[in-house]
Enzyme design. Structure first.
Site, PDB file in Angstrom:
ATOM      1  N   LYS A 177       0.772  -1.329   0.189  1.00 51.52           N
ATOM      2  CA  LYS A 177      -0.183  -0.101   0.026  1.00 51.52           C
ATOM      3  C   LYS A 177       0.841   1.336   0.060  1.00 51.52           C
ATOM      4  CE  LYS A 177      -3.730   2.289   0.129  1.00 51.52           C
ATOM      5  NZ  LYS A 177      -4.111   3.004   1.391  1.00 51.52           N
ATOM      6  N   ASN A 185      -0.145   9.385  -4.538  1.00 52.27           N
ATOM      7  CA  ASN A 185      -0.793  10.711  -3.775  1.00 52.27           C
ATOM      8  C   ASN A 185       0.039  11.973  -4.153  1.00 52.27           C
ATOM      9  OD1 ASN A 185      -2.001   8.248  -2.574  1.00 52.27           O
ATOM     10  ND2 ASN A 185      -2.138   9.364  -0.753  1.00 52.27           N
ATOM     11  N   GLU A 259       0.434  14.097   4.385  1.00 55.42           N
ATOM     12  CA  GLU A 259       1.094  12.803   4.704  1.00 55.42           C
ATOM     13  C   GLU A 259       2.217  12.555   4.040  1.00 55.42           C
ATOM     14  OE1 GLU A 259      -2.288   9.970   6.700  1.00 55.42           O
ATOM     15  OE2 GLU A 259      -2.461  10.243   4.594  1.00 55.42           O
TER      16      GLU A 259
HETATM   17  O1  KPL Z   1      -5.020   5.575  -0.363  1.00 51.13           O
HETATM   18  C1  KPL Z   1      -5.461   6.250  -1.059  1.00 51.13           C
HETATM   19  C2  KPL Z   1      -5.160   7.747  -0.892  1.00 51.13           C
HETATM   20  O2  KPL Z   1      -5.897   8.297  -1.722  1.00 51.13           O
HETATM   21  O3  KPL Z   1      -4.780   8.130   0.221  1.00 51.13           O
HETATM   22  C3  KPL Z   1      -5.678   5.770  -2.605  1.00 51.13           C
HETATM   23  C4  KPL Z   1      -5.928   4.286  -2.520  1.00 51.13           C
HETATM   24  C5  KPL Z   1      -4.493   6.165  -3.553  1.00 51.13           C
HETATM   25  C6  KPL Z   1      -6.991   6.116  -3.137  1.00 51.13           C
HETATM   26  O4  KPL Z   1      -7.065   7.626  -3.657  1.00 51.13           O
END
Ligand code: KPL
Length: 292
Positions: A177, A185, A259
């Site tokens: 992830k 992002n 973040e």
């Molecule tokens: O986790 C996400 C985020 O935007 O923080 C995703 C999976 C990329 C979905 O936009």
């Protein structure tokens, strides 16, 4: 199940709203969202549209079967403090970044589960969340392996119509992830585009480079994540959440702190000069954050 969602922003509100179709949910968030949910309920619109009436408050309740932590990674320590006096059977982080579970576990006496979530959501105004992309929740014991409580939480999510996998390899899943977040992002936030814009062209190449660098850092940390897998997972999330504005794009659009430190900044730090794409993305976002 009695569930408190700590961090009722976009994703917390979507997950909490979906879970409220089946469970007793309390959204813990900020005004004016909380007051509107108390008075009028929560409207979910988009991929699925429905209205639910979860409880809502600005502080953490005294007890719950499960606390889902969905705050920004920079607020994890504060969430851990707030939850320290809450009687819980389990806590689940669905946050971006690595290390949130350890921060929570240092303050909590219940089992802390790790989770990832690729659902797309956008808080459209008080009491209303746009459901912009169907994704998946993956959850399990934070150190890997199996546990009855993870199975129970997985079954509760599925009963509420949340696509959920209970996984025995959460350390790997968290790095996977992270690779997706590192790819999507900051890139979408800087270019001000929806996730789908990374499906081809220059955005696709940039995203793939950031994902590959993250995979390299993951392997150094002992995680089995190939470059190809990091890139193909990114491509899948870009496809599945094409209409979504990433959480970092939403932060930038709202003038909020991002973040970046927990995503591209984390990869760049661990790579010690060998992740130029993540480093550049980090510097550009920090440059924006340092504006007056
Ligand atoms: O986790 C996400 C985020 O935007 O923080 C995703 C999976 C990329 C979905 O936009």
């Amino acid at each position: 199940m009695d569930i408190a969602v700590v961090g009722a922003g976009s994703l917390g509100s979507l997950l909490g709203g979906m879970l409220a179709r089946e469970h007793d949910v309390t959204l813990v968030g900020r005004e004016p969202h909380v007051g509107t949910v108390q008075r009028e309920g929560l409207d979910v619109v988009g991929v699925e549209s429905f209205r639910v009436d979860p409880a809502a408050r600005t502080d953490v309740p005294d007890s719950a079967d499960l606390a889902i932590v969905a705050v920004k990674s920079g607020d994890t320590a504060a969430a851990a403090d707030a939850l320290a006096d809450c009687a819980l059977d389990a806590c689940l982080s669905v946050q971006n970044g690595i290390g949130n579970e350890e921060t929570l576990a240092a303050s909590l006496s219940c089992p802390v589960l790790a989770g990832t979530c690729t659902y797309g959501a956008r808080l459209d105004g008080p009491g209303r969340v746009d459901f912009t992309g169907r994704g998946e929740v993956v959850l399990g014991p934070r150190a890997g392996g199996e546990s009855a409580i993870a199975d129970e939480v997985g079954a509760a999510f599925r009963a509420a119509g949340v696509e959920t996998t209970v996984a025995a390899d959460m350390p790997t899943r968290l790095w996977e992830k992270l690779a997706v977040n590192a790819a999507v992002n900051a890139t979408t936030a800087l270019a001000r585009v929806e996730n789908g814009a990374l499906a081809d062209g220059p955005g696709r190449e940039l995203a793939a480079d950031a994902a590959r660098e993250t995979a390299r850092v993951a392997r150094k940390a002992g995680i089995d994540l190939s470059d190809d897998r990091a890139v193909s997972l990114t491509e899948r999330v870009v496809r599945d959440t094409a209409a979504n504005r990433s959480s970092m794009l939403q932060d930038v659009a709202a003038g909020r702190r991002t973040e970046i430190d927990a995503i591209n900044g984390y990869v760049a730090d661990r790579a010690a000069g060998r992740a130029p794409v993540n480093e550049t993305l980090t510097r550009l976002i920090r440059l924006w954050e340092a504006r007056d």
